[in-house]
Scaffold this active site. Structure first.
Site, PDB file in Angstrom:
ATOM      1  N   HIS A 350       0.803  -1.239   0.000  1.00  0.00           N
ATOM      2  CA  HIS A 350       0.000   0.000   0.000  1.00  0.00           C
ATOM      3  C   HIS A 350       0.823   1.271   0.000  1.00  0.00           C
ATOM      4  CE1 HIS A 350      -4.034  -1.710   0.721  1.00  0.00           C
ATOM      5  NE2 HIS A 350      -3.371  -2.664   1.362  1.00  0.00           N
ATOM      6  N   LYS A 536      -7.826  13.992   4.573  1.00  0.00           N
ATOM      7  CA  LYS A 536      -6.978  12.805   4.546  1.00  0.00           C
ATOM      8  C   LYS A 536      -5.983  12.931   5.688  1.00  0.00           C
ATOM      9  CE  LYS A 536      -5.920  14.072   0.279  1.00  0.00           C
ATOM     10  NZ  LYS A 536      -6.016  12.904  -0.583  1.00  0.00           N
ATOM     11  N   ARG A 537      -5.169  11.884   5.938  1.00  0.00           N
ATOM     12  CA  ARG A 537      -4.138  12.026   6.957  1.00  0.00           C
ATOM     13  C   ARG A 537      -3.220  13.196   6.611  1.00  0.00           C
ATOM     14  NH1 ARG A 537      -3.854   8.391  11.482  1.00  0.00           N
ATOM     15  NH2 ARG A 537      -1.745   9.163  11.691  1.00  0.00           N
ATOM     16  N   LYS A 542       1.418  14.402   0.998  1.00  0.00           N
ATOM     17  CA  LYS A 542       0.063  14.708   0.516  1.00  0.00           C
ATOM     18  C   LYS A 542      -0.103  16.213   0.241  1.00  0.00           C
ATOM     19  CE  LYS A 542      -2.020  10.824   3.083  1.00  0.00           C
ATOM     20  NZ  LYS A 542      -2.642   9.933   2.089  1.00  0.00           N
ATOM     21  N   THR A 643      -8.286   6.855  -1.939  1.00  0.00           N
ATOM     22  CA  THR A 643      -9.647   6.333  -2.068  1.00  0.00           C
ATOM     23  C   THR A 643     -10.647   7.449  -1.797  1.00  0.00           C
ATOM     24  OG1 THR A 643      -9.364   5.536   0.195  1.00  0.00           O
ATOM     25  CG2 THR A 643      -9.228   3.893  -1.557  1.00  0.00           C
ATOM     26  N   LYS A 647     -14.384   8.561  -3.512  1.00  0.00           N
ATOM     27  CA  LYS A 647     -15.623   8.868  -2.779  1.00  0.00           C
ATOM     28  C   LYS A 647     -16.138  10.261  -3.159  1.00  0.00           C
ATOM     29  CE  LYS A 647     -13.673   6.090   0.860  1.00  0.00           C
ATOM     30  NZ  LYS A 647     -12.795   6.104   2.031  1.00  0.00           N
TER      31      LYS A 647
HETATM   32  C1  6GP Z   1      -2.586   3.892   1.981  1.00  0.00           C
HETATM   33  C2  6GP Z   1      -2.026   4.679   0.814  1.00  0.00           C
HETATM   34  O1  6GP Z   1      -1.272   5.766   1.299  1.00  0.00           O
HETATM   35  C3  6GP Z   1      -3.174   5.199  -0.049  1.00  0.00           C
HETATM   36  O2  6GP Z   1      -2.690   5.846  -1.182  1.00  0.00           O
HETATM   37  C4  6GP Z   1      -4.062   4.037  -0.468  1.00  0.00           C
HETATM   38  O3  6GP Z   1      -5.204   4.517  -1.122  1.00  0.00           O
HETATM   39  C5  6GP Z   1      -4.493   3.245   0.748  1.00  0.00           C
HETATM   40  O4  6GP Z   1      -3.371   2.808   1.484  1.00  0.00           O
HETATM   41  C6  6GP Z   1      -5.303   2.020   0.383  1.00  0.00           C
HETATM   42  O5  6GP Z   1      -4.605   1.241  -0.531  1.00  0.00           O
HETATM   43  N1  6GP Z   1      -1.532   3.345   2.803  1.00  0.00           N
HETATM   44  C7  6GP Z   1      -1.696   3.246   4.121  1.00  0.00           C
HETATM   45  O6  6GP Z   1      -2.691   3.680   4.701  1.00  0.00           O
HETATM   46  C8  6GP Z   1      -0.649   2.544   4.859  1.00  0.00           C
HETATM   47  O7  6GP Z   1      -0.670   2.468   6.062  1.00  0.00           O
HETATM   48  C9  6GP Z   1       1.249   1.142   4.835  1.00  0.00           C
HETATM   49  O8  6GP Z   1       0.317   1.938   4.142  1.00  0.00           O
END
Ligand code: 6GP
Length: 795
Positions: A350, A536-537, A542, A643, A647
């Site tokens: 991810h 978002k975080r 970002k 994501t 949304k």
């Molecule tokens: C996140 C990614 O930063 C994001 O771009 C992606 O949409 C999401 O995963 C789902 O795939 N990654 C994380 O939250 C994380 O903890 C280790 O990655």
């Protein structure tokens, strides 16, 4: 449903000695949670019976995080009870909406990865696939964020207080997990046996959260493990005088399921984190193996009946744990155990952010998990030997699992899984060509892409009932069942009446959000302004900072240069990891800008900045339907997918973004005319990086940047100035805000101009909704089912 009403009344009488008319909202809440849970348990019994009979293959989804979101609305909606219960409660003077508000968000995750896991559980259940999730029952989920004087403060989130009513404790399925101690090798005529001694055992108690599906008979389970001491202290050690050691089990047990680590995209190398990971993977694996063995009386067919999905590397200890169980408990040889293991696991990556690729120092790891360590070491030895044999020894610096006394968990996952996937086209390409290029060479075909998707039933059906009702009537297709049918909306892209209706619905949602903003921040926003949203975080990559810098630019232009832009409300919401100083400083900067603008009678006529505290699933559900602009402005190449972008699009917001993550695919779906793209591409970012990006040159060569940064240095509300952020932007910022500033600023101007052409904007918004079908989690999980898991629907 009649029964449901009767059950509520009965529950209130039995538990509280009340009639419904005497009951409090809190009591009604508890009754609804418990009855819904029990209904789901009954349904689960039926669907599980079918599953057992069919003996079909199942998926187990391992994730340290599931950001479930509130469950009650989702369950009632899925069960189709919502309207009737609303009615029933209203008859007795209760509002279901207020009851929903009592439920805390189970915050068992940080951000994207955790929410994705929950969207997938929902989608797979709605489509009748057999999946079981495993995670930890954190006593404290993601912290509650309070903004005080512009600074983030963290408070414990005691969600179980009210959240526990949705959980079912399964005291019949407790499991023991072992830490520390020593392993001894013993040879006998039957071969090698591993004896594990002097370990500390912890009890894992299972709590089940039922996952309902929309219009489906299936109920799946998310099993959450809670750690418990195995019963007091160790008497032997106590007698020997080793008092503190005798209490070890209790001390470890206490801490393991205590709290969720609040850092996302970041591994902070703590022993507790290792314990959490092993605790839940070991308990889950033991459970899965036992169930399998009880059914088939053999593990030879394990990989034919079981897929274990590893959600990023956090659950990667599943791999050596399965090897351990097969060899130490079921006496499989290494080769046979390895053959089963490598057909069982699939891994999703991810993030490519280097600091998030988990690495454990051997010195920390080995004493905590001595047996697991020897297994990883052996996997690595054999892998390295194999690389030698195939002529890939030169790439072992990149590929070996243990390197410089550090265990690289992603490498363990790639070597041991039969499938590795990225989460957007661009991300997967980067994995193949860059991050894991040698692996991609030696394992051709192992790396695949599955672009993320979202649970549209929650993010449209529940979060935006106004739009859902309207589209239902207009289109006459069941897009809640099948989101791809929403593209019928395209037929109306030139229909003035429809475009106006959509605008009116957006305005209703903006009004609702404006009320929330007023009540939570005291800021009054103009609902005619553009609602420009970045939620978002909080992370440097970002680039909330790029957004903030542009707002400062506007502020200066309005105040000193007579600029009169179309009114805009910039809405932020974000949690920063508690130890992430820069992220917290950026929150402070945004809050300060907000305050400074509020205090300025001229500027506040045009722009406003709102920072909504405590970003969480239920807050996202309020903001997303009201957004006009969706800010997805990460540095290209850094956001694996995103994501939130999906949304927002689904709810008619238009994306302003870089060519990053799934923005690329949104761009492909809606076409150049229905998205605002700016900035460097990921290749250009790479190039610039190689050629020594010099932020100061952008400062020196661009008048707007220079003036904005100089002006930023003069901003001072009270005791805070922002020199350190200005310094960072012109010197060390690896995410190159300044390199994209000019392009961002110009594109923001285009956004503003386009918005004023209502017909054009509404059409863009419509096309975004209509083209969102491919971002449904139904599509994404179907790809997992077909390309990776090869499972079938419950018959
Ligand atoms: C996140 C990614 O930063 C994001 O771009 C992606 O949409 C999401 O995963 C789902 O795939 N990654 C994380 O939250 C994380 O903890 C280790 O990655």
């Amino acid at each position: 449903m009649d029964n449901f009403a009767t059950d509520i009344k009965k529950y209130l009488e039995k538990i509280f000695g009340n009639t419904i008319d005497e009951a409090s909202e809190r009591q009604i809440y508890q009754a609804l949670m418990v009855i819904t849970r029990d209904r789901l348990a009954e349904k689960r019994f039926e669907s599980n019976k079918k599953l057992k009979e069919s003996q079909q293959k199942r998926v187990y989804y391992m994730s340290m995080e599931f950001l479930v979101g509130k469950t009650l609305r989702n369950n009632l909606y899925n069960l189709g009870y919502e309207d009737e219960i609303k009615h029933f409660l209203a008859k007795h003077g209760f509002s279901l909406e207020r009851i929903y508000n009592i439920e805390p968000d189970p915050g068992l995750g940080n951000g994207g990865l955790g929410r994705l896991a929950s969207c997938y559980m929902d989608a797979l259940t709605s489509n009748d696939y057999p999946i079981m999730g495993f995670s930890i029952l954190y006593e404290f989920g993601i912290f509650k964020q309070v903004i005080s004087d512009g600074w983030q403060q963290e408070y414990p989130d005691n969600w179980l207080d009210l959240g526990r009513y949705g959980l079912l404790y399964r005291n019949d399925e407790e499991i023991e997990v072992k830490f520390y101690g020593n392993t001894k090798e013993e040879w006998s005529s039957e071969g090698l046996h591993i004896r594990y001694e002097d370990y500390t055992a912890i009890k894992a108690e299972p709590y089940d959260l039922f996952i309902s599906g929309y219009d489906s008979d299936t109920v799946n389970v998310l099993r959450l493990w809670k750690s418990k001491a195995t019963g007091g202290f160790n008497m032997k050690l106590f007698e020997k005088g080793e008092y503190s050691k005798s209490l070890e089990s209790e001390a470890i047990a206490e801490s393991i399921s205590k709290l969720l680590y609040p850092a996302d995209d970041n591994d902070n190398g703590k022993a507790l984190r290792i314990k959490q990971q092993y605790f839940f993977t070991s308990a889950s694996l033991q459970q899965i193996v036992k169930n399998h063995y009880d059914t088939y009386m053999t593990l030879d067919n394990f990989a034919e009946k079981v897929v274990i999905h590893i959600n990023d590397t956090h659950p990667s200890m599943c791999i050596p744990e399965l090897m351990r169980i097969l060899m130490d408990e079921y006496e499989y040889s290494w080769d046979k155990a390895w053959s089963i293991t490598t057909k069982t696991f699939a891994y999703t990556n991810h993030t490519i952010m280097a600091e998030a690729l988990e690495k454990w120092s051997v010195d920390l790891f080995q004493p905590i998990l001595p047996r697991i360590y020897t297994i990883i070491r052996e996997i690595n030895n054999r892998f390295c030997k194999w690389c030698n044999d195939i002529g890939a020894a030169g790439e072992l610096d990149e590929m070996s699992i243990i390197h410089n006394n550090v265990i690289r968990m992603a490498n363990l996952c790639i070597v041991s899984s039969y499938s590795v996937n990225g989460v957007s086209m661009l991300h997967t390409e980067i994995l193949k060509k860059d991050t894991f290029k040698s692996f991609n060479r030696i394992y051709p075909g192992k790396f695949i892409n599955v672009t993320n998707g979202i649970a549209h039933r929650r993010w449209l059906g529940q979060a935006n009932p106004e739009l859902t009702r309207y589209l239902n009537k207009l289109l006459g297709v069941d897009f809640i069942k099948d989101l791809s049918s929403i593209d019928k909306l395209l037929e109306y892209q030139d229909d003035k009446a429809v475009l106006e209706d959509l605008e009116n619905i957006k305005n209703i949602k903006k009004l609702q959000l404006a009320e929330y903003i007023k009540s939570s921040t005291a800021i009054k926003v103009d609902t005619n302004s553009i609602f420009d949203v970045q939620i978002k975080r909080l992370h440097e990559y970002k680039r909330q900072l790029l957004n903030a810098l542009h707002i400062i630019y506007l502020y200066r232009m309005i105040k000193f240069n007579g600029l009169k832009p179309y009114p805009r409300t910039f809405i932020f919401s974000a949690k920063a990891s508690s130890g992430y100083v820069m992220a917290k400083n950026i929150i402070k900067l945004i809050c300060s800008i907000s305050e400074i603008i509020e205090a300025d009678p001229i500027v506040r006529e045009y722009i406003k900045v709102v920072f909504l505290e405590d970003y969480r699933v239920s807050l996202a559900e309020k903001i997303i339907p009201a957004a006009n602009v969706s800010e997805q402005i990460s540095q290209a190449g850094k956001e694996a997918s995103g994501t939130g972008n999906m949304k927002l699009m689904l709810n008619g917001a238009v994306t302003l973004g870089t060519m990053d993550g799934a923005n690329v695919e949104i761009h492909n779906a809606v076409g150049q005319d229905n998205i605002f793209i700016f900035g460097l591409s990921s290749e250009e970012v790479e190039e610039l990086f190689k050629n020594d990006y010099r932020a100061i040159d952008y400062y020196n060569n661009n008048q707007d940047i220079k003036e904005t940064i100089d002006f930023m240095r003069t901003l001072d509300n009270g005791h805070t100035n922002f020199n350190y952020i200005a310094d960072y932007l012109v010197s060390t910022d690896p995410y190159m805000c300044l390199a994209d500033f000019e392009s961002y600023k110009n594109t923001q101007k285009i956004v503003e101009d386009t918005y004023q052409d209502k017909g054009k904007w509404n059409k863009m918004s419509l096309v975004n909704i209509a083209k969102s079908g491919i971002f449904s989690a139904d599509r994404a999980t179907k790809e997992y089912v077909e390309k990776i898991w090869k499972i079938e629907k419950i018959k």
